[in-house]
Design a protein around this motif. Sequence first.
Motif, PDB file in Angstrom:
ATOM      1  N   VAL A  10       0.854  -1.183   0.000  1.00  0.00           N
ATOM      2  CA  VAL A  10       0.000   0.000   0.000  1.00  0.00           C
ATOM      3  C   VAL A  10       0.893   1.237   0.000  1.00  0.00           C
ATOM      4  O   VAL A  10       1.828   1.332   0.814  1.00  0.00           O
ATOM      5  CB  VAL A  10      -0.921  -0.004   1.243  1.00  0.00           C
ATOM      6  N   PRO A  11       0.643   2.186  -0.893  1.00  0.00           N
ATOM      7  CA  PRO A  11       1.480   3.392  -0.925  1.00  0.00           C
ATOM      8  C   PRO A  11       1.274   4.230   0.339  1.00  0.00           C
ATOM      9  O   PRO A  11       0.166   4.316   0.869  1.00  0.00           O
ATOM     10  CB  PRO A  11       0.985   4.130  -2.165  1.00  0.00           C
ATOM     11  N   LEU A  12       2.350   4.816   0.822  1.00  0.00           N
ATOM     12  CA  LEU A  12       2.296   5.621   2.047  1.00  0.00           C
ATOM     13  C   LEU A  12       2.495   7.087   1.711  1.00  0.00           C
ATOM     14  O   LEU A  12       3.203   7.448   0.770  1.00  0.00           O
ATOM     15  CB  LEU A  12       3.375   5.155   3.022  1.00  0.00           C
ATOM     16  N   ASN A  13       1.905   7.971   2.532  1.00  0.00           N
ATOM     17  CA  ASN A  13       2.113   9.405   2.354  1.00  0.00           C
ATOM     18  C   ASN A  13       3.311   9.847   3.191  1.00  0.00           C
ATOM     19  O   ASN A  13       4.035   9.017   3.765  1.00  0.00           O
ATOM     20  CB  ASN A  13       0.841  10.188   2.701  1.00  0.00           C
ATOM     21  N   SER A  14       3.533  11.143   3.303  1.00  0.00           N
ATOM     22  CA  SER A  14       4.699  11.652   4.025  1.00  0.00           C
ATOM     23  C   SER A  14       4.659  11.349   5.522  1.00  0.00           C
ATOM     24  O   SER A  14       5.682  11.371   6.194  1.00  0.00           O
ATOM     25  CB  SER A  14       4.829  13.162   3.802  1.00  0.00           C
ATOM     26  N   ASN A  15       3.480  11.038   6.072  1.00  0.00           N
ATOM     27  CA  ASN A  15       3.334  10.697   7.490  1.00  0.00           C
ATOM     28  C   ASN A  15       3.396   9.194   7.728  1.00  0.00           C
ATOM     29  O   ASN A  15       3.032   8.716   8.806  1.00  0.00           O
ATOM     30  CB  ASN A  15       2.010  11.235   8.037  1.00  0.00           C
ATOM     31  N   ASN A  16       3.811   8.432   6.715  1.00  0.00           N
ATOM     32  CA  ASN A  16       3.858   6.965   6.774  1.00  0.00           C
ATOM     33  C   ASN A  16       2.489   6.341   7.049  1.00  0.00           C
ATOM     34  O   ASN A  16       2.392   5.300   7.680  1.00  0.00           O
ATOM     35  CB  ASN A  16       4.885   6.471   7.781  1.00  0.00           C
ATOM     36  N   LYS A  17       1.451   7.004   6.601  1.00  0.00           N
ATOM     37  CA  LYS A  17       0.082   6.484   6.653  1.00  0.00           C
ATOM     38  C   LYS A  17      -0.310   6.110   5.218  1.00  0.00           C
ATOM     39  O   LYS A  17       0.253   6.634   4.261  1.00  0.00           O
ATOM     40  CB  LYS A  17      -0.882   7.551   7.180  1.00  0.00           C
ATOM     41  N   PRO A  18      -1.268   5.204   5.039  1.00  0.00           N
ATOM     42  CA  PRO A  18      -1.698   4.868   3.673  1.00  0.00           C
ATOM     43  C   PRO A  18      -2.131   6.119   2.906  1.00  0.00           C
ATOM     44  O   PRO A  18      -2.863   6.955   3.427  1.00  0.00           O
ATOM     45  CB  PRO A  18      -2.875   3.919   3.888  1.00  0.00           C
ATOM     46  N   CYS A  27     -12.265   2.967  -0.080  1.00  0.00           N
ATOM     47  CA  CYS A  27     -10.943   2.506   0.363  1.00  0.00           C
ATOM     48  C   CYS A  27     -10.632   1.079  -0.101  1.00  0.00           C
ATOM     49  O   CYS A  27      -9.766   0.420   0.449  1.00  0.00           O
ATOM     50  CB  CYS A  27     -10.790   2.606   1.879  1.00  0.00           C
ATOM     51  N   PHE A  28     -11.360   0.586  -1.079  1.00  0.00           N
ATOM     52  CA  PHE A  28     -11.112  -0.746  -1.621  1.00  0.00           C
ATOM     53  C   PHE A  28     -10.720  -0.675  -3.094  1.00  0.00           C
ATOM     54  O   PHE A  28      -9.754  -1.284  -3.512  1.00  0.00           O
ATOM     55  CB  PHE A  28     -12.363  -1.615  -1.448  1.00  0.00           C
ATOM     56  N   HIS A  29     -11.470   0.098  -3.870  1.00  0.00           N
ATOM     57  CA  HIS A  29     -11.194   0.246  -5.289  1.00  0.00           C
ATOM     58  C   HIS A  29     -10.193   1.378  -5.505  1.00  0.00           C
ATOM     59  O   HIS A  29     -10.044   2.259  -4.658  1.00  0.00           O
ATOM     60  CB  HIS A  29     -12.486   0.541  -6.057  1.00  0.00           C
ATOM     61  N   PHE A  30      -9.526   1.341  -6.644  1.00  0.00           N
ATOM     62  CA  PHE A  30      -8.578   2.407  -6.964  1.00  0.00           C
ATOM     63  C   PHE A  30      -9.303   3.666  -7.419  1.00  0.00           C
ATOM     64  O   PHE A  30     -10.387   3.606  -8.000  1.00  0.00           O
ATOM     65  CB  PHE A  30      -7.618   1.962  -8.071  1.00  0.00           C
ATOM     66  N   SER A  31      -8.674   4.802  -7.178  1.00  0.00           N
ATOM     67  CA  SER A  31      -9.149   6.071  -7.726  1.00  0.00           C
ATOM     68  C   SER A  31      -8.566   6.207  -9.128  1.00  0.00           C
ATOM     69  O   SER A  31      -7.829   5.335  -9.603  1.00  0.00           O
ATOM     70  CB  SER A  31      -8.669   7.225  -6.841  1.00  0.00           C
ATOM     71  N   ALA A  32      -8.831   7.327  -9.800  1.00  0.00           N
ATOM     72  CA  ALA A  32      -8.256   7.550 -11.131  1.00  0.00           C
ATOM     73  C   ALA A  32      -6.730   7.529 -11.048  1.00  0.00           C
ATOM     74  O   ALA A  32      -6.060   6.980 -11.926  1.00  0.00           O
ATOM     75  CB  ALA A  32      -8.749   8.876 -11.688  1.00  0.00           C
ATOM     76  N   ARG A  33      -6.188   8.091  -9.987  1.00  0.00           N
ATOM     77  CA  ARG A  33      -4.732   8.090  -9.803  1.00  0.00           C
ATOM     78  C   ARG A  33      -4.200   6.663  -9.628  1.00  0.00           C
ATOM     79  O   ARG A  33      -3.180   6.287 -10.197  1.00  0.00           O
ATOM     80  CB  ARG A  33      -4.365   8.945  -8.588  1.00  0.00           C
ATOM     81  N   GLY A  34      -4.901   5.871  -8.834  1.00  0.00           N
ATOM     82  CA  GLY A  34      -4.495   4.481  -8.629  1.00  0.00           C
ATOM     83  C   GLY A  34      -4.574   3.667  -9.907  1.00  0.00           C
ATOM     84  O   GLY A  34      -3.681   2.885 -10.217  1.00  0.00           O
TER      85      GLY A  34
END
Length: 144
Positions: A10-18, A27-34
Motif C-alpha cells: 500500500v502506498p504511504l504518504n509523508s506521514n507513513n500512513k496509507p 478505500c477498496f477500489h482504486f481512484s483515477a490516480r491508482g
Amino acid sequence: MQPFFRNTLVPLNSNNKPDLSFFATDCFHFSARGYAEMATALWNNMLERVGEKQTYNNFTHDRSKLKCPNPEKPFLSTLRNSGFRNSDLNLEKTEPSVPYWAVIVAAVAGVLVGSLLIWIVSGRRAKRHRHEVDTEKNIKTTPL
C-alpha cells in the motif's frame, strides 16, 4: 502472466500512513490516480522480457517511468519472443479435442433444459396465482 501487482505494498504518504489519494472513497477500489499507476505498471510489464518482469509497483506517480517500445524491441514480450518456448511453430492440422457436433448437441440440450425449467417455474407461479385469486373470490362471496 503479468506479475506487476504480486509484491505491491500500500502506498504511504509523508506521514507513513496509507496514501488514500490512490483509492476511491470506499478505500477498496482504486481512484483515477491508482488506476493510472496500475495501467502504467501493466504496460511496462508487457514490454519487459519474461523472467525479467517487475513484480511490484512503486506508486511514484512519475510519467518518466513509462516504458516505450524501441527499435530493437518494437513488440510486447511473450514467452516465445523471450526465448522460453520452442520457436518452431507447429502448423500441421491437428484434430480438435472435442468434435464439432458435441458442441452443437450440448448447446441445444442446454437451451432445451433451460426452456423446460422456465416452463415449470412459470407454470407453478401461474397455478399459485390462480389459487390465490380463487381463494380471494371465495372469501368475498362467502356470506358471513
